[in-house]
Design an enzyme around this catalytic site. Structure first.
Site, PDB file in Angstrom:
ATOM      1  N   TYR A 100       0.860  -1.181   0.000  1.00  0.00           N
ATOM      2  CA  TYR A 100       0.000   0.000   0.000  1.00  0.00           C
ATOM      3  C   TYR A 100       0.896   1.229   0.000  1.00  0.00           C
ATOM      4  CZ  TYR A 100      -3.111   3.651   1.751  1.00  0.00           C
ATOM      5  OH  TYR A 100      -3.814   4.810   1.891  1.00  0.00           O
ATOM      6  N   GLU A 183      -2.602   7.799  -4.573  1.00  0.00           N
ATOM      7  CA  GLU A 183      -2.595   6.508  -3.873  1.00  0.00           C
ATOM      8  C   GLU A 183      -2.435   5.366  -4.862  1.00  0.00           C
ATOM      9  OE1 GLU A 183      -5.633   5.177  -0.575  1.00  0.00           O
ATOM     10  OE2 GLU A 183      -6.317   4.375  -2.485  1.00  0.00           O
TER      11      GLU A 183
END
Ligand code: GDP
Ligand code: MN
Length: 361
Positions: A100, A183
């Site tokens: 992530y 992201e």
């Protein structure tokens, strides 16, 4: 403004971050004609503006011979209530590991905040609950073009060789695109290297012009007219038209209308130094709203001259009643012009608003 996944991936690709090969299609037939551009293993990804598409059925694995039929079904579906108009059809990655990576603004630190976790593929909220120790954070130094190597090492830990360059590239994207969020979740390790399997970029709305992003909004006839004259204009649905100068004064007028139980039809700020012609266009614009049966003009003469305002109101020549509060530069001349033509003027905001509510009833 949130970019769609395929738009965000285009940005990443241009910045040197690997993304899976893929094509965007708007119908199953279009996919049928472009199948040869993709390999055997395929993922279909609905381009809808919600997170968690995977769980909601918006991401499907397919093979070459099933892809068109599956795309046809996906186009019929709704994902979390949203219709599927575009599907990103990608080469399926053989995932070895998911990380992530995200960058946002830390408002307290007044700097970009970088988050990295060994546990990717799950939403950050879930990760914060279930694997809080897996999330590593660093606050960037806002004026630096690159992240310092020590910071990248601290973030990535053992994965630094694999993902270090990508962290820095995403940081550059974040800065160059005036982003509020960049992201990659998941950032995927495969035997072919590391890829951004998903991408989310939110561009600061205040930077859209600098970024050359022009949103194709559907403007009404009146909104277009307002934009042409440079008025700040919003329709609100009531029956009392409002014209003011300065956002503060105009908002205060709206508040007062609400306070005394009236319904404003609009917000219109003519801006500073309004000439008579501008005022005329503003009055005509508001008067053209079918629901409007009275208009409050609340203008403060600073650079704006009250006599110019008066001439504008008179030139507009609209059928509805106009109730005016004028104060400041050339006030006496403005009042003289208006009273000559029989316009009603009152001395305070309070009085004009109360009067207008009475007329509107
Ligand atoms: P989101 O649910 O809207 O965040 O959509 P993502 O693009 O992140 O996809 C959700 C999940 O689908 C990912 O975490 C992956 O596990 C899986 N996924 C997405 N793309 C691929 C792919 O190319 N290959 C494989 N095997 N899985 C994928
Ligand atoms: Mn995702």
């Amino acid at each position: 403004m949130k970019l769609r996944e395929y738009e965000a991936k285009k940005v990443l690709k241009e910045s040197g971050i690997p993304v899976p090969a893929g094509v965007l299609v708007r119908s199953a037939d279009e996919l049928a004609s472009r199948l040869n551009e993709i390999g055997d293993a395929i993922v279909l990804k609905a381009q809808v503006d919600v997170g968690g598409r995977g769980k909601a059925g918006g991401i499907l694995a397919a093979e070459k011979h099933t892809a068109v039929a599956m795309a046809r079904e996906l186009f019929e579906k709704q994902i979390k209530g949203l219709p599927v108009r575009e599907i990103l059809v990608e080469q399926k990655l053989a995932i070895v590991h998911e990380y992530y990576l995200s960058i946002t603004i830390d408002r307290a630190a007044k700097a970009p905040l970088i988050l990295f976790s060994d546990v990717g593929g799950v939403e950050i909220e879930t990760m914060a609950k279930e694997h809080p120790d897996a999330i590593r954070k660093a606050v960037a130094m806002p004026l630096m073009r690159d992240l310092p190597p020590f910071m990248i090492r601290e973030l990535a830990g053992k994965a630094v060789k694999e993902v270090g360059p990508i962290i820095n590239k995403l940081y550059r994207v974040f800065c160059e695109k005036d982003a509020l969020l960049a992201e990659i979740n998941p950032l995927v390790v495969t035997s072919q290297g590391v890829f951004a399997a998903d991408a989310k970029i939110i561009v600061d709305d205040n930077a859209l012009a600098r970024q050359g992003i022009f949103v194709n909004r559907d403007l009404s006839e009146r909104e277009r007219e307002a934009e042409k004259h440079g008025f700040s204009y919003v329709e609100l649905g009531g029956n009392i038209g409002v014209i003011g100068n300065g956002a503060g004064l105009t908002m205060a007028t709206l508040d007062l209308i609400g306070y005394y139980g009236g319904n404003a039809a609009n917000f219109l700020d003519v801006g500073g130094g309004a000439e008579s012609e501008r005022v005329m266009h503003a009055v005509r614009l508001v008067a053209s709203l079918p629901s409007v049966n009275v208009i409050v003009v609340n203008l403060l003469g600073g650079i704006t001259k009250c006599d110019e305002v008066a001439r504008g109101i008179i030139a507009a020549g609209i059928p509805q009643k106009v109730i005016v509060r004028l104060a400041g530069t050339n006030e006496a001349e403005g009042r003289r012009l208006l009273s000559e033509k029989g316009y009603e003027m009152l001395d305070t905001m309070d009085l004009v608003v109360k009067k207008a509510i009475g007329v509107a009833r």
